[in-house]
Design a protein around this motif. Structure first.
Motif, PDB file in Angstrom:
ATOM      1  N   GLY A 164      27.620  25.340 -48.937  1.00  0.00           N
ATOM      2  CA  GLY A 164      26.247  24.638 -48.515  1.00  0.00           C
ATOM      3  C   GLY A 164      26.258  24.396 -47.126  1.00  0.00           C
ATOM      4  N   GLY A 165      25.024  24.288 -46.569  1.00  0.00           N
ATOM      5  CA  GLY A 165      24.999  23.804 -45.042  1.00  0.00           C
ATOM      6  C   GLY A 165      25.205  24.561 -44.227  1.00  0.00           C
ATOM      7  N   SER A 166      25.136  24.213 -42.823  1.00  0.00           N
ATOM      8  CA  SER A 166      25.291  25.072 -41.628  1.00  0.00           C
ATOM      9  C   SER A 166      26.053  24.275 -40.596  1.00  0.00           C
ATOM     10  CB  SER A 166      24.016  25.697 -41.342  1.00  0.00           C
ATOM     11  OG  SER A 166      23.887  26.237 -39.887  1.00  0.00           O
ATOM     12  N   LEU A 167      26.827  24.568 -39.783  1.00  0.00           N
ATOM     13  CA  LEU A 167      27.492  24.029 -38.415  1.00  0.00           C
ATOM     14  C   LEU A 167      26.747  24.463 -37.316  1.00  0.00           C
ATOM     15  CD1 LEU A 167      31.283  24.929 -39.542  1.00  0.00           C
ATOM     16  CD2 LEU A 167      29.991  22.948 -39.952  1.00  0.00           C
ATOM     17  N   VAL A 170      21.837  27.031 -38.117  1.00  0.00           N
ATOM     18  CA  VAL A 170      21.218  28.090 -38.879  1.00  0.00           C
ATOM     19  C   VAL A 170      21.026  27.971 -40.046  1.00  0.00           C
ATOM     20  CG1 VAL A 170      21.091  30.503 -38.824  1.00  0.00           C
ATOM     21  CG2 VAL A 170      21.882  29.380 -36.873  1.00  0.00           C
ATOM     22  N   GLY A 171      19.751  28.003 -40.655  1.00  0.00           N
ATOM     23  CA  GLY A 171      19.441  28.083 -42.117  1.00  0.00           C
ATOM     24  C   GLY A 171      19.051  29.375 -42.766  1.00  0.00           C
ATOM     25  N   ALA A 176      16.230  25.630 -40.361  1.00  0.00           N
ATOM     26  CA  ALA A 176      17.458  24.574 -40.248  1.00  0.00           C
ATOM     27  C   ALA A 176      18.364  24.304 -41.422  1.00  0.00           C
ATOM     28  CB  ALA A 176      16.778  23.373 -39.391  1.00  0.00           C
ATOM     29  N   ALA A 177      17.804  24.784 -42.400  1.00  0.00           N
ATOM     30  CA  ALA A 177      18.370  24.432 -43.794  1.00  0.00           C
ATOM     31  C   ALA A 177      19.010  25.668 -44.520  1.00  0.00           C
ATOM     32  CB  ALA A 177      17.331  23.570 -44.695  1.00  0.00           C
ATOM     33  N   GLU A 178      20.129  25.437 -45.030  1.00  0.00           N
ATOM     34  CA  GLU A 178      20.992  26.302 -46.213  1.00  0.00           C
ATOM     35  C   GLU A 178      20.195  26.004 -47.749  1.00  0.00           C
ATOM     36  OE1 GLU A 178      23.197  27.161 -49.242  1.00  0.00           O
ATOM     37  OE2 GLU A 178      23.030  25.194 -48.257  1.00  0.00           O
ATOM     38  N   TYR A 179      20.093  26.822 -48.306  1.00  0.00           N
ATOM     39  CA  TYR A 179      19.509  26.742 -49.518  1.00  0.00           C
ATOM     40  C   TYR A 179      20.059  25.472 -50.618  1.00  0.00           C
ATOM     41  CZ  TYR A 179      18.056  27.214 -54.148  1.00  0.00           C
ATOM     42  OH  TYR A 179      17.586  27.174 -55.611  1.00  0.00           O
ATOM     43  N   ASN A 180      21.327  25.621 -50.789  1.00  0.00           N
ATOM     44  CA  ASN A 180      21.856  24.709 -51.827  1.00  0.00           C
ATOM     45  C   ASN A 180      21.684  23.227 -51.417  1.00  0.00           C
ATOM     46  OD1 ASN A 180      22.940  26.633 -53.556  1.00  0.00           O
ATOM     47  ND2 ASN A 180      25.065  26.649 -52.774  1.00  0.00           N
ATOM     48  N   THR A 289      21.833  20.245 -42.291  1.00  0.00           N
ATOM     49  CA  THR A 289      23.136  19.194 -42.185  1.00  0.00           C
ATOM     50  C   THR A 289      23.529  19.125 -40.578  1.00  0.00           C
ATOM     51  OG1 THR A 289      24.500  21.351 -42.388  1.00  0.00           O
ATOM     52  CG2 THR A 289      24.393  19.947 -44.217  1.00  0.00           C
ATOM     53  N   ASP A 290      23.625  17.851 -40.102  1.00  0.00           N
ATOM     54  CA  ASP A 290      24.079  17.665 -38.823  1.00  0.00           C
ATOM     55  C   ASP A 290      25.528  17.410 -38.950  1.00  0.00           C
ATOM     56  OD1 ASP A 290      21.467  17.728 -37.714  1.00  0.00           O
ATOM     57  OD2 ASP A 290      21.024  15.934 -38.769  1.00  0.00           O
ATOM     58  N   VAL A 291      26.381  18.101 -37.980  1.00  0.00           N
ATOM     59  CA  VAL A 291      27.930  17.755 -37.915  1.00  0.00           C
ATOM     60  C   VAL A 291      28.142  17.542 -36.693  1.00  0.00           C
ATOM     61  CG1 VAL A 291      28.159  19.268 -39.927  1.00  0.00           C
ATOM     62  CG2 VAL A 291      28.135  20.440 -37.665  1.00  0.00           C
TER      63      VAL A 291
END
Length: 322
Positions: A164-167, A170-171, A176-180, A289-291
């Motif tokens: 899940g998420g993105s670094l 990019v979704g 901006a968001a990944e599906y899970n 996701t903000d990393v």
């Protein structure tokens, strides 16, 4: 007494990794399950079902079809979990997956266990504290509910691997968001903040888009093996292959399968970085996701930043060619 080579081989064989796979079974989820069911390095203790990719009953059908294709019906229990996100509702991805298996139908009448998936997760982790790796390849609703049900679930799980998420922002369902994560951001936030000792992410971007893609040549190599499992893969993979390539990918994407392989084969992980991760819950970035890179002692998770895509493909080619 002489020691045979067989005995020596057995003595030095790796101990299979105890796994639970939490899944919204469609397409790549099915292939991830095949890996967990058929690779001798995996000891799949349970399949837990969560709302996600396709309609819930279709997901259950797909799980039992995959067990049938693997020849493991009746050996691994299936538990049904949350049918909606924590805040209610369901966001499907049928435009990507179709029904998740290309119209294939199971011939078995197997049924799930009566125990709820959340109760099963809590019970199995408590029965083997510090031993089980949970691989979550759908929205994180079941995991958040397990944490709420029993806070010691966090310490009882050896490792939680999340697809899940993105670094890099990019979704694949919003810009901006990944599906899970998007499908239940509140659950994702609860999991990220729960304090798992080993919380690892396989993200959509960049690692999936770069290292977990099966292009047309790879799919053709799988099909050429001529096995029932290869035929199942090709047909179940067609809808996401078409969708992914129409949206700029070089082939079908396989982050769920990569997540299971990361649990049982450290060699597939070329680089992994500690991060502080948070989940956006409001506005246009909801589900993002903000990393921030961090020292290991300050991080709340790690993420695979570089994977061995050739090892991933060759492993699946071996599994599907049987």
């Amino acid at each position: 007494m002489a020691v045979t080579s067989t005995a020596l081989a057995s003595e030095h064989a790796p101990v299979p990794v105890p796994l639970i796979v939490d899944t919204d079974t469609a397409s790549d989820d099915c292939f991830a399950l095949l890996l967990a069911l058929l690779d001798p390095r995996a000891d799949l203790r349970a399949i837990t079902m969560v709302q996600g990719n396709v309609g819930f009953d279709q997901q259950v059908h797909n799980a039992f079809l995959t067990l049938e294709v693997a020849g493991r019906l009746g050996e691994v229990p299936v538990y049904l979990g949350a049918r909606e996100a924590l805040g209610g509702g369901w966001v499907g991805a049928e435009d990507v997956h179709g029904d998740g298996v290309g119209g294939q139908r199971r011939t078995n009448d197997a049924t799930p266990e009566p125990e709820h998936a959340v109760d099963a997760l809590v019970r199995l982790a408590a029965a083997s504290p510090g031993e089980i790796t949970v691989v979550a390849i759908g929205p994180l609703t079941n995991l958040a509910l397990a944490i709420e049900r029993d806070p010691s679930f966090v310490s009882n799980v050896r490792e939680l691997i999340v697809m899940g998420g993105s670094l890099d922002g990019v979704g694949n369902i919003t810009p901006a968001a990944e599906y899970n994560i998007y499908a239940d951001p509140e659950a994702a936030a609860a999991v990220v903040g729960a304090g798992f000792a080993r919380l690892r992410f396989v993200t959509w971007s960049p690692v999936t888009l770069r290292d977990a893609v099966f292009d047309a040549n790879r799919v053709a190599r799988i099909e050429a093996t001529g096995t029932q499992r290869a035929a199942f893969f090709v047909r179940a993979n067609q809808a996401p292959f078409d969708f992914d390539t129409a949206h700029g990918a070089a082939g079908s994407t396989h982050p769920d399968t990569l997540s299971v392989l990361a649990a049982i084969d450290p060699a597939v992980v070329v680089e992994e970085v500690p991060f502080v991760m948070t989940v956006a819950l409001e506005g246009e970035r909801r589900g993002a996701t903000d990393v921030v890179p961090a020292n290991p002692g300050d991080a709340n998770c790690t993420a695979i930043t570089l994977a061995d895509g050739e090892l991933l493909f060759e492993t699946m080619l071996g599994i599907l060619s049987r």
